[in-house]
Design a protein around this motif. Sequence first.
Motif, short mmCIF file in Angstrom:
data_model
loop_
_atom_site.label_atom_id
_atom_site.label_comp_id
_atom_site.label_asym_id
_atom_site.label_seq_id
_atom_site.Cartn_x
_atom_site.Cartn_y
_atom_site.Cartn_z
N GLN A 151 -7.47 4.17 -0.88
CA GLN A 151 -6.63 4.79 -1.92
C GLN A 151 -7.34 4.75 -3.28
O GLN A 151 -7.31 5.73 -4.04
CB GLN A 151 -5.28 4.07 -2.01
N ARG A 166 -0.13 4.17 -2.69
CA ARG A 166 -0.58 5.52 -2.38
C ARG A 166 0.24 6.56 -3.13
O ARG A 166 -0.29 7.60 -3.56
CB ARG A 166 -0.53 5.76 -0.87
N VAL A 176 0.83 -1.21 0.00
CA VAL A 176 0.00 0.00 0.00
C VAL A 176 0.86 1.25 0.00
O VAL A 176 0.46 2.29 -0.54
CB VAL A 176 -0.96 -0.01 1.22
N ASP A 177 2.04 1.19 0.59
CA ASP A 177 2.92 2.36 0.61
C ASP A 177 3.27 2.84 -0.80
O ASP A 177 3.30 4.04 -1.08
CB ASP A 177 4.21 2.04 1.39
N THR A 219 -1.30 9.02 -6.02
CA THR A 219 -1.08 10.46 -5.86
C THR A 219 -0.46 11.07 -7.11
O THR A 219 -0.87 12.15 -7.57
CB THR A 219 -0.17 10.73 -4.64
N ARG A 261 -10.03 7.35 -3.67
CA ARG A 261 -9.55 8.68 -4.04
C ARG A 261 -9.72 8.92 -5.53
O ARG A 261 -10.00 10.04 -5.96
CB ARG A 261 -8.08 8.84 -3.67
#
Length: 341
Positions: free
Chosen positions: A149, A113, A109-110, A117, A152
Amino acid sequence: MEFLFEYGLFLAKAITLVVAILLVVGFVVSMASKQKQMPGSLEFDSISDVYDDLKRQAQSVLLSKDELKAKQKEEKKAKKDESKSKQESDKKPNLFVINFEGSQMAKEVDSLRKEITAVLCVAQDGDEILVNVESGGGVVHGYGLAASQLQRIRDKGIKLTVSIDKVAASGGYMMACVANEIIAAPFAIVGSIGVVAQLPNFNKILKKNDIDVEMHTSGEFKRTLTMFGENTDEGREKFKDELHEIHSMFKDFVSKNREGIDISKVATGEYWLGQKAIELKLVDKIQTSDDYLMQANDTHKLYRLKYATKKNLAQKLGLAVSSGLESAFHRLLSQLRHSWL
């Protein structure tokens, strides 16, 4: 006697190898502690260029020289006409592809994201994002964040498509159901809308060996089940209640994102293959990500996006050493196997 000699020799080698591993690991850890974590970087690759290269390679093999020459001339003329009339070539929307291969702890997930972005910073009207999800699920908080995420993307009004080529179950499906559209391969594993938890308990073994374990808490249910203490019926019931609560939230989340789904029918913890999943409205279309991208290549410019973390010297050294030690260990096992034959 010969067997004992061979075994003793192997044991000596094994002990030497273990000592060497410990020394090397200590050295690598020491170096890693002195070095700062290297920053990562975003990598953009043009999938459209890859498809064009494959097409040209296939044509060079299958077409005669004259046919190939005529084809190249035709394509050159088409590009020239396109450029003159300022047609769609430079105005094609973008389709960004992100691959997510999730582990149980959802540590990926790091990177996800950062990739999302980056896309949201450059995406324009008409652009689309395709996320290839491959995961059998894992920890609730990790996959909950992964799904957030993807949300978004929806919140920005950008079309989100999720493809399931192999498996998107449990937490993997929690991510997938956020999409505007879900496509799945015929034999992809989909569903498993359920919650599971297990914990070993060693209390009886400890008691048998006269070993006491003390645990002090403030709060009735600060700990429900433990690995070493004696579990109670009240603790078990509270633990089950927490699982049911998480399952209820999971079902509500799927129902909110997949209109028309019969949640009581699909939220049993079962999984289904893609062909059955479409009947249950878990997915929208039977299609592989390859077919989807090939079709989209006519109308979009395709880019694959990946956030790559650079490895410092200690990490690179650690990978090289671990590879070498693994080979040495396999050789030792091979020697032992031969000595026993």
